[in-house]
Design an enzyme around this catalytic site. Structure first.
Site, PDB file in Angstrom:
ATOM      1  CG  HIS A   9      -1.840   1.131   1.343  1.00 30.85           C
ATOM      2  ND1 HIS A   9      -1.723   2.097   2.322  1.00 30.85           N
ATOM      3  CD2 HIS A   9      -2.922   1.449   0.610  1.00 30.85           C
ATOM      4  CE1 HIS A   9      -2.695   2.967   2.186  1.00 30.85           C
ATOM      5  NE2 HIS A   9      -3.446   2.607   1.148  1.00 30.85           N
ATOM      6  CG  HIS A  51      -3.315   8.663  -0.750  1.00 29.31           C
ATOM      7  ND1 HIS A  51      -4.159   9.381   0.079  1.00 29.31           N
ATOM      8  CD2 HIS A  51      -3.903   7.455  -0.923  1.00 29.31           C
ATOM      9  CE1 HIS A  51      -5.197   8.629   0.394  1.00 29.31           C
ATOM     10  NE2 HIS A  51      -5.066   7.460  -0.192  1.00 29.31           N
ATOM     11  CD  GLU A 142      -7.405   4.625  -5.525  1.00 32.57           C
ATOM     12  OE1 GLU A 142      -8.340   5.385  -5.191  1.00 32.57           O
ATOM     13  OE2 GLU A 142      -6.621   4.107  -4.697  1.00 32.57           O
TER      14      GLU A 142
END
Length: 306
Positions: A9, A51, A142
């Site tokens: 992650h 992020h 993502e």
């Protein structure tokens, strides 16, 4: 995809500042299955591995470019060119208003010389290491805030899909899992943009867990918040919601987020967390800031079974 997979992650973010090349190299050396890339576009349409759409909680942008904040006081990736972004120093995540680290026992916030990088740079690192080591570690990008990008006149999804295709990630066999919280966008990726990649629908809110049948029409898996799997404790033993069993009945893999050894909440130990979600609840994998700990746990499980 049959074994339980470990997803680094934001890289090995429990040990080095998140989404830095150094954190990705460390995760690679730990022999994870996949390394995650959150993606946001720069002003000149370069997908940046970071992020959030914001810069001010992981870089020194407020010091380097103090006049470039928007009216809300935040500094946005999309307002800076790739070359400008490269001048910033990346730090351990902190609260912009106070300057305090979010996770105080991680890498010291003001130490080191870390930089932002592009999706292309990270893919080349991982593919280069795959060639030099003989491993086949995958990527797990993502699509971040697609609606925000669209309002800014940007086509993040199309840019990312082209880069993935250019680097050989086109089908479910190509060791790339593409994820997004925005269900409309992920469905568009499958239906309108005709992507053949392995798609994972991320789930943030509890009401979204009722949409599994629809998700199964375009996605191959779901990525729920791990707390959506937990129900309650009875006689000191966790009971679970039907989320994982329902997903498995629809042939959806389940990769919950985020396993953090320094943020346990309901659990007394990290081992208890892993045992509960990966073994007892039977999740198919885990997003974790501490991939070495999850890998070690799964290895012991395999050894025990043998």
């Amino acid at each position: 995809m049959d074994k339980k997979i470990v997803i680094a992650h934001r890289g090995a973010s429990g040990y080095l500042p998140e989404h830095t090349i150094e954190a990705k190299a460390m995760a690679y050396a730990m022999n994870v299955d996949f390394i995650e890339q959150d993606l946001v576009l720069s002003k000149d349409d370069v997908p940046i591995v970071i992020h959030d759409i914001y810069l001010d909680d992981v870089t020194d942008v407020a010091i380097k470019f103090p006049k470039r904040a928007r009216n809300d006081g935040r500094f946005y990736v999309i307002d800076f060119t790739f070359n400008e972004l490269k001048t910033l120093n990346v730090r351990e995540r902190f609260y912009p208003k106070t300057g305090k680290q979010v996770y105080p026992n991680r890498f010291p916030k003001d130490k080191g010389n870390f930089k932002l990088h592009s999706l292309q740079e990270e893919i080349e690192l991982i593919q280069g290491l795959n060639k030099s080591t003989g491993k086949n570690i995958g990527i797990y990008p993502e699509i971040k805030a697609p609606v925000f990008h669209q309002k800014e006149g940007k086509n993040l999804t199309e840019v990312v899909l082209k880069i993935l295709s250019d680097y050989g990630y086109k089908t479910q066999k190509d060791n790339c899992i593409l994820q997004c919280f925005d269900a409309k966008e992920l469905e568009r990726i499958r239906v309108e943009l005709r992507s053949k990649l392995f798609l994972v629908q991320l789930i943030e809110f509890s009401e979204e867990t009722n949409q599994l049948k629809h998700y199964a029409t375009y996605a191959n898996g779901i990525g729920p918040w791990y707390k959506q799997i937990l129900d309650k404790k009875v006689n000191d033993k966790w009971q679970f919601t039907s989320l994982i069993s329902n997903a498995h009945n629809l042939n959806l893999k389940v990769h919950p987020y985020t396993f953090r050894a320094d943020n346990l909440d309901e659990f007394s130990t990290f081992k208890e967390m892993m045992q509960t979600i990966l073994v007892e609840a039977n999740a198919d994998g885990a997003f974790t800031d501490f991939p070495d700990k999850v890998l070690s746990f799964l290895q012991r499980q395999t050894t025990t079974i043998k």
